[in-house]
Write an enzyme that holds these catalytic residues in place. Structure first.
Site, mmCIF file in Angstrom:
data_model
loop_
_atom_site.group_PDB
_atom_site.id
_atom_site.type_symbol
_atom_site.label_atom_id
_atom_site.label_comp_id
_atom_site.label_asym_id
_atom_site.label_seq_id
_atom_site.Cartn_x
_atom_site.Cartn_y
_atom_site.Cartn_z
ATOM 1 N N ASP A 146 0.849 -1.180 0.000
ATOM 2 C CA ASP A 146 0.000 0.000 0.000
ATOM 3 C C ASP A 146 0.888 1.234 0.000
ATOM 4 O OD1 ASP A 146 -2.717 1.230 0.209
ATOM 5 O OD2 ASP A 146 -1.858 2.076 2.034
ATOM 6 N N SER A 147 0.308 2.348 -0.408
ATOM 7 C CA SER A 147 1.063 3.591 -0.393
ATOM 8 C C SER A 147 1.363 4.051 1.023
ATOM 9 C CB SER A 147 0.276 4.688 -1.128
ATOM 10 O OG SER A 147 -0.968 4.921 -0.491
ATOM 11 N N TYR A 203 -0.556 8.717 -2.757
ATOM 12 C CA TYR A 203 -0.389 8.500 -4.188
ATOM 13 C C TYR A 203 -1.449 9.222 -5.024
ATOM 14 C CZ TYR A 203 3.060 4.650 -4.057
ATOM 15 O OH TYR A 203 4.191 3.882 -3.916
ATOM 16 N N GLY A 204 -2.574 9.555 -4.412
ATOM 17 C CA GLY A 204 -3.762 9.964 -5.157
ATOM 18 C C GLY A 204 -3.598 11.119 -6.114
ATOM 19 N N CYS A 260 -4.166 -1.102 -2.439
ATOM 20 C CA CYS A 260 -4.199 0.340 -2.686
ATOM 21 C C CYS A 260 -5.042 0.551 -3.931
ATOM 22 C CB CYS A 260 -2.779 0.872 -2.894
ATOM 23 S SG CYS A 260 -2.689 2.614 -3.390
ATOM 24 N N ASN A 261 -6.116 1.307 -3.791
ATOM 25 C CA ASN A 261 -7.009 1.515 -4.931
ATOM 26 C C ASN A 261 -6.358 2.343 -6.029
ATOM 27 O OD1 ASN A 261 -10.070 0.598 -4.437
ATOM 28 N ND2 ASN A 261 -9.139 1.096 -2.477
ATOM 29 N N THR A 262 -5.573 3.348 -5.644
ATOM 30 C CA THR A 262 -4.925 4.181 -6.648
ATOM 31 C C THR A 262 -3.936 3.368 -7.469
ATOM 32 O OG1 THR A 262 -5.140 6.121 -5.193
ATOM 33 C CG2 THR A 262 -3.598 6.288 -7.031
ATOM 34 N N GLU A 285 -2.610 9.713 7.223
ATOM 35 C CA GLU A 285 -1.168 9.476 7.253
ATOM 36 C C GLU A 285 -0.475 10.323 8.321
ATOM 37 O OE1 GLU A 285 1.043 7.420 5.444
ATOM 38 O OE2 GLU A 285 -0.755 6.324 4.903
ATOM 39 N N CYS A 344 -10.845 3.459 -1.001
ATOM 40 C CA CYS A 344 -9.461 3.691 -0.582
ATOM 41 C C CYS A 344 -9.309 2.945 0.725
ATOM 42 C CB CYS A 344 -9.163 5.176 -0.392
ATOM 43 S SG CYS A 344 -7.525 5.500 0.307
ATOM 44 N N THR A 345 -8.286 2.142 0.834
ATOM 45 C CA THR A 345 -8.159 1.293 2.020
ATOM 46 C C THR A 345 -7.777 2.074 3.268
ATOM 47 O OG1 THR A 345 -5.913 0.710 1.284
ATOM 48 C CG2 THR A 345 -7.702 -0.831 0.753
ATOM 49 N N HIS A 346 -7.463 3.357 3.118
ATOM 50 C CA HIS A 346 -7.264 4.208 4.298
ATOM 51 C C HIS A 346 -8.604 4.554 4.968
ATOM 52 C CE1 HIS A 346 -3.296 4.982 2.526
ATOM 53 N NE2 HIS A 346 -2.940 5.602 3.637
#
Length: 281
Positions: free
Chosen positions: A11-12, A43-44, A74-76, A159, A193-195
């Protein structure tokens, strides 16, 4: 390490831990390596080329650690890098390796979460602009109305550990209101988004009754079980000692603190410096 074969999870940043938590609970026997590119998150807002390059660097690093199977949690990265890696990189450089994403397994089941046939998708700018969810969901469920909303401030808040503070409420409410203004029929919102599952407690404060939130952790975990059952040649390679290793390109002490939210007990990660190809404890 090279004699062991682990499932790599990338993941980012911290968001992929929400997916890793679900996978580890469902499949506890396997060895895992989690790699967060925290130093370059989020990353978005990066270009396609930058996201692809960052993702490929991290995937290749996981391959080098003995991961024949890597999950882009990570979706992005799934939206902007996965297909190119699968179609152009793996057949040429890594024919025995596999890289999976989170978008397709989510799109395959999302229709079961709505009664009004109207789905909201909240994601990063990169994910929304790619229209990957529009394409994949309409392929599976052409009757669904899919409304997207980008949430550029959510990942930076998470983050930087600001998502639990009152200041985050403004941006949580803002993006939810923006989405619901586009359609009054939405009864399910996909957190693309996994966040974003880390914001669920705050999101619930601003959602009308009858609107549910769909997180991807359990969906991706179930999909991985199905994949391993269908691909015994991959499953048979994997080491089953129940070991977990954590790596980050950012501050490993900060990473350890955040990872401990998902994995009770002390998480001790290693810091990776991709530019010089080395890591340190």
């Amino acid at each position: 390490m090279m004699s062991k074969k682990s499932i790599g999870i990338f993941d980012s940043g911290y968001g992929g831990l929400t997916v890793f938590e679900s996978i580890a609970k469902l499949l506890p026997d396997y060895n895992y390596i989690y790699f967060g590119d925290n130093a370059r998150a989020p990353y978005g807002d990066h270009s396609f080329e930058t996201i692809y390059q960052y993702t490929l660097e991290c995937v290749e690093w996981l391959f080098a650690q003995g991961c024949p199977l890597v999950i882009l949690a990570c979706n992005t990265a799934s939206a902007k890098a996965l297909r190119t890696i699968q179609q152009k990189v793996l057949p040429v450089k890594y024919p025995g390796y596999r890289v999976l994403g989170v978008i397709r397994p989510t799109a395959e089941v999302i229709g079961s979460y709505t009664k009004t046939n109207s789905i909201g998708v909240m994601g990063t700018r990169g994910t929304v602009k790619s229209e990957s969810y529009l394409i994949e969901i309409h392929h599976q469920y052409p009757e669904l109305n899919v409304i997207q909303q980008s949430c550029p401030m959510w990942v930076p808040l998470i983050e930087n550990n600001e998502h639990v503070n009152e200041g985050a409420d403004y941006f949580v409410k803002k993006y939810i209101d923006n989405l619901l203004e586009k359609s009054g029929d939405i009864d399910a919102i996909l957190l693309a988004c996994t966040h974003y599952p880390l914001l669920v407690p705050k999101m619930k404060d601003y959602l009308p009754e009858g609107v549910s939130l769909v997180s991807q952790g359990d969906i991706v975990a179930d999909s991985l079980v199905d994949y391993l059952n269908r691909h015994p040649e991959i499953e048979g390679e994997l080491t089953k000692e129940g070991e977990m290793s954590f790596y980050t390109t950012g501050d490993n002490l900060v990473f350890d603190h955040n990872a401990s939210i998902f994995f009770p007990g002390e998480v001790v990660s290693s810091q990776v410096r991709l530019n010089c190809g080395s890591s340190k404890k």
